[in-house]
Write a protein that holds these residues in place. Structure first.
Motif, mmCIF file in Angstrom:
data_model
loop_
_atom_site.group_PDB
_atom_site.id
_atom_site.type_symbol
_atom_site.label_atom_id
_atom_site.label_comp_id
_atom_site.label_asym_id
_atom_site.label_seq_id
_atom_site.Cartn_x
_atom_site.Cartn_y
_atom_site.Cartn_z
ATOM 1 N N MET A 79 31.218 -11.453 -52.809
ATOM 2 C CA MET A 79 31.760 -11.741 -54.148
ATOM 3 C C MET A 79 33.191 -11.228 -54.281
ATOM 4 O O MET A 79 34.049 -11.905 -54.843
ATOM 5 C CB MET A 79 30.871 -11.103 -55.225
ATOM 6 N N ASN A 80 33.458 -10.047 -53.761
ATOM 7 C CA ASN A 80 34.787 -9.467 -53.830
ATOM 8 C C ASN A 80 35.810 -10.367 -53.138
ATOM 9 O O ASN A 80 36.838 -10.719 -53.729
ATOM 10 C CB ASN A 80 34.774 -8.071 -53.197
ATOM 11 N N TYR A 81 35.524 -10.749 -51.910
ATOM 12 C CA TYR A 81 36.498 -11.544 -51.152
ATOM 13 C C TYR A 81 36.572 -12.984 -51.654
ATOM 14 O O TYR A 81 37.644 -13.584 -51.689
ATOM 15 C CB TYR A 81 36.179 -11.506 -49.666
ATOM 16 N N PHE A 82 35.442 -13.553 -52.052
ATOM 17 C CA PHE A 82 35.449 -14.929 -52.555
ATOM 18 C C PHE A 82 36.235 -15.022 -53.861
ATOM 19 O O PHE A 82 37.091 -15.899 -54.026
ATOM 20 C CB PHE A 82 34.014 -15.427 -52.753
ATOM 21 N N LEU A 83 35.947 -14.111 -54.789
ATOM 22 C CA LEU A 83 36.659 -14.149 -56.067
ATOM 23 C C LEU A 83 38.135 -13.794 -55.898
ATOM 24 O O LEU A 83 38.989 -14.335 -56.607
ATOM 25 C CB LEU A 83 35.991 -13.214 -57.072
ATOM 26 N N GLY A 84 38.444 -12.942 -54.944
ATOM 27 C CA GLY A 84 39.843 -12.634 -54.655
ATOM 28 C C GLY A 84 40.583 -13.847 -54.119
ATOM 29 O O GLY A 84 41.709 -14.142 -54.540
ATOM 30 N N ALA A 85 39.957 -14.570 -53.190
ATOM 31 C CA ALA A 85 40.585 -15.775 -52.639
ATOM 32 C C ALA A 85 40.758 -16.833 -53.728
ATOM 33 O O ALA A 85 41.807 -17.499 -53.800
ATOM 34 C CB ALA A 85 39.746 -16.325 -51.487
ATOM 35 N N MET A 86 39.758 -16.977 -54.593
ATOM 36 C CA MET A 86 39.854 -17.962 -55.677
ATOM 37 C C MET A 86 40.941 -17.573 -56.679
ATOM 38 O O MET A 86 41.656 -18.440 -57.200
ATOM 39 C CB MET A 86 38.513 -18.106 -56.402
ATOM 40 N N ALA A 87 41.087 -16.283 -56.952
ATOM 41 C CA ALA A 87 42.137 -15.833 -57.874
ATOM 42 C C ALA A 87 43.520 -16.124 -57.300
ATOM 43 O O ALA A 87 44.414 -16.573 -58.015
ATOM 44 C CB ALA A 87 41.983 -14.345 -58.166
ATOM 45 N N HIS A 88 43.693 -15.886 -56.008
ATOM 46 C CA HIS A 88 44.976 -16.200 -55.374
ATOM 47 C C HIS A 88 45.249 -17.698 -55.408
ATOM 48 O O HIS A 88 46.395 -18.120 -55.610
ATOM 49 C CB HIS A 88 45.003 -15.700 -53.932
ATOM 50 N N LEU A 89 44.206 -18.500 -55.209
ATOM 51 C CA LEU A 89 44.390 -19.955 -55.290
ATOM 52 C C LEU A 89 44.708 -20.405 -56.709
ATOM 53 O O LEU A 89 45.508 -21.318 -56.906
ATOM 54 C CB LEU A 89 43.135 -20.678 -54.792
#
Length: 135
Positions: A79-89
């Protein structure tokens, strides 16, 4: 079996290096991380929370004791890495590639640990007498 363990430890070593690097980067470059969190729309106090929980999660993965806790740790990291990648996108920042690499390493580590645990439980059951059930 040994090749699976070797592959697991290599993936775990790479993942642990990435997580430790992230934690150390948050400490050393705190002002830059604060700016990034503000740009992404996250509260600044989350930096400390993520650092603590990433440290605890990494320790739990490395020592691999409680299978129940391990599932939650893997879910939390995902969840941490997925939501981080989505926030950057979402903000078109373009810095989400490291999160994607961490997700891939996380999946490899998770799948390999499951294979090793399953093969170890099969080995533990091998040779034990099968008891007949009496009615």
């Amino acid at each position: 079996m040994n090749s699976q363990k070797t592959f697991y430890y290599i993936a775990l070593g790479l993942f642990a290096t990435a997580v430790i690097g992230s934690i150390v980067n948050s400490i050393i470059n705190y002002d830059l991380i604060v700016e990034t969190f503000i740009k992404l729309g996250y509260p600044v106090y989350l930096i400390h929370v993520l650092g603590v929980f990433q440290s605890i999660g990494l320790i739990l993965i490395i020592f691999n004791k409680s299978h129940w806790a391990l599932e939650w740790v893997y879910a939390g990291f995902f969840m941490n890495y997925f939501l981080g990648a989505m926030a950057h996108l979402a903000v078109k920042d373009g810095n989400g590639a490291s999160a994607v690499v961490c997700i891939v390493l996380l999946f490899v580590t998770y799948i390999q640990s499951k294979k090793i645990r399953d093969s170890n439980s099969e080995l533990a059951e091998f040779g034990k007498p099968k008891h007949a059930k009496f009615i």
